[in-house]
Design a protein around this motif. Structure first.
Motif, short mmCIF file in Angstrom:
data_model
loop_
_atom_site.label_atom_id
_atom_site.label_comp_id
_atom_site.label_asym_id
_atom_site.label_seq_id
_atom_site.Cartn_x
_atom_site.Cartn_y
_atom_site.Cartn_z
N ARG A 8 0.85 -1.19 0.00
CA ARG A 8 0.00 0.00 0.00
C ARG A 8 0.89 1.24 0.00
O ARG A 8 2.05 1.17 0.40
CB ARG A 8 -0.94 0.00 1.21
CG ARG A 8 -0.25 0.05 2.55
CD ARG A 8 -1.26 0.01 3.69
NE ARG A 8 -0.61 0.19 4.98
CZ ARG A 8 -0.06 -0.79 5.68
NH1 ARG A 8 -0.10 -2.02 5.22
NH2 ARG A 8 0.50 -0.54 6.85
N PRO A 9 0.37 2.39 -0.44
CA PRO A 9 1.17 3.61 -0.47
C PRO A 9 1.64 4.01 0.94
O PRO A 9 1.03 3.65 1.94
CB PRO A 9 0.20 4.66 -1.03
CG PRO A 9 -0.85 3.88 -1.72
CD PRO A 9 -0.99 2.59 -0.97
N GLY A 10 2.75 4.75 0.96
CA GLY A 10 3.21 5.24 2.25
C GLY A 10 4.72 5.36 2.32
O GLY A 10 5.44 5.11 1.35
N ALA A 27 2.80 -1.50 -5.08
CA ALA A 27 1.95 -0.34 -4.79
C ALA A 27 2.59 0.88 -5.44
O ALA A 27 3.78 0.88 -5.77
CB ALA A 27 1.81 -0.13 -3.28
N SER A 28 1.80 1.93 -5.61
CA SER A 28 2.30 3.21 -6.10
C SER A 28 2.44 4.19 -4.94
O SER A 28 1.93 3.95 -3.85
CB SER A 28 1.35 3.77 -7.16
OG SER A 28 1.28 2.92 -8.29
N ASN A 29 3.15 5.27 -5.21
CA ASN A 29 3.35 6.33 -4.21
C ASN A 29 3.99 5.77 -2.94
O ASN A 29 3.46 5.88 -1.83
CB ASN A 29 2.02 7.01 -3.89
CG ASN A 29 1.36 7.58 -5.13
OD1 ASN A 29 1.99 8.26 -5.93
ND2 ASN A 29 0.08 7.28 -5.31
N VAL A 30 5.14 5.15 -3.14
CA VAL A 30 5.89 4.53 -2.05
C VAL A 30 7.25 5.20 -1.91
O VAL A 30 7.96 5.41 -2.90
CB VAL A 30 6.08 3.01 -2.30
CG1 VAL A 30 7.08 2.42 -1.31
CG2 VAL A 30 4.75 2.29 -2.21
N ASP A 31 7.62 5.54 -0.68
CA ASP A 31 8.94 6.07 -0.37
C ASP A 31 9.64 5.05 0.53
O ASP A 31 9.20 4.80 1.64
CB ASP A 31 8.84 7.42 0.33
CG ASP A 31 10.21 8.06 0.56
OD1 ASP A 31 10.97 7.54 1.40
OD2 ASP A 31 10.50 9.07 -0.08
N LEU A 32 10.73 4.46 0.03
CA LEU A 32 11.50 3.47 0.78
C LEU A 32 12.85 4.06 1.17
O LEU A 32 13.71 4.25 0.32
CB LEU A 32 11.68 2.20 -0.05
CG LEU A 32 12.59 1.12 0.55
CD1 LEU A 32 12.10 0.68 1.93
CD2 LEU A 32 12.68 -0.09 -0.39
N GLY A 85 17.66 -7.14 -4.74
CA GLY A 85 17.53 -6.35 -3.53
C GLY A 85 16.13 -5.79 -3.37
O GLY A 85 15.42 -6.08 -2.40
N VAL A 86 15.69 -4.95 -4.35
CA VAL A 86 14.36 -4.33 -4.33
C VAL A 86 13.69 -4.55 -5.68
O VAL A 86 14.26 -4.20 -6.72
CB VAL A 86 14.44 -2.82 -4.02
CG1 VAL A 86 13.04 -2.20 -4.04
CG2 VAL A 86 15.12 -2.57 -2.67
N TRP A 87 12.50 -5.11 -5.66
CA TRP A 87 11.70 -5.31 -6.87
C TRP A 87 10.39 -4.55 -6.69
O TRP A 87 9.70 -4.72 -5.68
CB TRP A 87 11.41 -6.79 -7.08
CG TRP A 87 10.63 -7.13 -8.32
CD1 TRP A 87 11.14 -7.51 -9.52
CD2 TRP A 87 9.20 -7.14 -8.46
NE1 TRP A 87 10.11 -7.75 -10.42
CE2 TRP A 87 8.92 -7.53 -9.79
CE3 TRP A 87 8.15 -6.84 -7.60
CZ2 TRP A 87 7.62 -7.63 -10.27
CZ3 TRP A 87 6.84 -6.94 -8.07
CH2 TRP A 87 6.59 -7.35 -9.40
N GLY A 88 10.05 -3.67 -7.68
CA GLY A 88 8.86 -2.85 -7.52
C GLY A 88 7.99 -2.80 -8.75
O GLY A 88 8.49 -2.73 -9.87
N LEU A 89 6.67 -2.82 -8.53
CA LEU A 89 5.68 -2.69 -9.60
C LEU A 89 4.69 -1.61 -9.17
O LEU A 89 3.98 -1.76 -8.17
CB LEU A 89 4.94 -4.02 -9.81
CG LEU A 89 3.81 -4.01 -10.85
CD1 LEU A 89 4.38 -3.79 -12.25
CD2 LEU A 89 3.03 -5.31 -10.79
N GLY A 90 4.65 -0.51 -9.92
CA GLY A 90 3.75 0.59 -9.57
C GLY A 90 4.20 1.88 -10.23
O GLY A 90 4.83 1.87 -11.29
N GLN A 91 3.90 2.99 -9.60
CA GLN A 91 4.31 4.31 -10.07
C GLN A 91 4.76 5.14 -8.86
O GLN A 91 4.34 4.90 -7.73
CB GLN A 91 3.15 5.02 -10.78
CG GLN A 91 2.73 4.36 -12.09
CD GLN A 91 1.49 5.00 -12.69
OE1 GLN A 91 0.38 4.74 -12.25
NE2 GLN A 91 1.68 5.83 -13.69
#
Length: 323
Positions: free
Chosen positions: A90-92, A120-125, A142-148
């Motif tokens: 989820r975003p966050g 998720a989209s709108n994610v700050d890691l 390391g990090v795999w992401g699907l979203g915007q």
């Protein structure tokens, strides 16, 4: 009549019924056991108001917890998984509060996957200076992401086959590897990915992104251009899609397979991308190394880069650049 009286009546009725049973059919000990068990069941029968949906199953990935800086701390559920698995769905704002290490031995067949998965989209890691460290395997991400609008920053990834890969539906970085033909039907949405202030050491590929308007900046990348371990021609960074900005990154390349070629940066379908202020150096012989490879990319801006490779730029016939 209250519930206690009802339970008492039920017990009396049960006793009456049981006393009619022939003594040869049921022993005294069994009779006592039946009376007790029936009483226990009467006490613990759920009320009609209790819903099955109220019983929550254990989540597949451990729940993150909030810290004092208003980010959710990712944690590895060691009881459930024998290797680091952390999920964002989820975003966050999310962060790490410790280093994570995964040593995949020769006898462990589960040596592929990703330490952090984002769906998720709108994610700050925010790594907050911590490290994801892998050894004994090159199949781990390391990090795999699907979203915007996903941002990954302020940390270290060591020993991965792939450090960070980000994409959205419609286009995957895997479609743009140098050995593959150009795909004309991929759709590039405005992804706005950001990878910044990261350190990648002893990786095969540090970053690969697909989409439009992405930013890769202020990273330190130590990459092995090992063609035997990579899928085709190796590269440290891949950008697939238009209008990216690749700025102020420092590349250190080494271990290029003799007789092969390898790229510091490989760009495909990257119309209008800006590559500025990057430094590329090679530890061993520069033979076969290429600073920037352009494939089907028009009006790419290259300026103020310091590239110490055998070939600074390689263009195919569908590409053009502005210096």
């Amino acid at each position: 009549m209250n519930s206690q009286h009802l339970i008492g009546v039920a017990a009396i009725l049960m006793i009456t019924g049981l006393l009619r049973v022939n003594a040869e059919e049921i022993g005294g000990g069994q009779l006592v056991w039946l009376l007790l068990s029936e009483g226990v069941k009467q006490q613990f029968v759920p009320s009609p108001a209790t819903s099955v949906s109220q019983v929550q199953p254990k989540p597949a990935v451990v729940q993150a917890r909030k810290d004092a800086h208003s980010c959710e701390v990712l944690q590895w559920d060691r009881d459930k998984f024998n290797k680091p698995v952390m999920g964002i769905f989820r975003p966050g704002k999310y962060c790490l509060d410790q280093d994570y290490e995964f040593d995949c031995s020769f006898f462990n067949h589960g040596c592929a996957g990703q330490m952090i998965e984002i769906r998720a989209s709108n994610v700050d890691l925010d790594f907050r200076g911590h490290t994801l460290r892998m050894s004994g395997t090159r199949g781990y991400i390391g990090v795999w992401g699907l979203g915007q609008n996903i941002r990954v920053h302020n940390g270290r990834i060591q020993g991965a086959g792939l450090g960070v890969t980000l994409m959205n539906r419609g286009a995957s970085p895997g479609n743009a590897y140098p050995v593959l033909e150009v795909k004309t039907k991929d759709v590039f949405s405005d992804t706005g990915f950001v990878v910044e202030h990261m350190q990648f050491s002893d990786v095969l590929t540090a970053v690969e992104v697909a989409g439009s308007g992405n930013r890769i900046r202020d990273n330190v990348i130590d990459a092995r251009l090992d063609a035997k371990a990579a899928s085709g021609l190796p590269f440290a960074l891949l950008s697939y899609g238009p209008s990216a900005r690749i700025e102020h990154n420092t590349f250190r390349l080494h271990d290029l397979t003799p007789g092969s070629s390898g790229y510091a940066m490989y760009l495909r379908s990257a119309d209008g991308t800006v590559v500025e202020g990057n430094t590329v150096r090679v530890d061993d012989t520069p033979t076969g190394t290429i600073g920037v490879g352009l494939s089907s990319s028009k009006s790419v801006v290259l300026r103020r880069n310091r590239i110490d490779t055998e070939k600074s730029v390689e263009l195919d016939r569908r590409s053009s650049m502005i210096q």
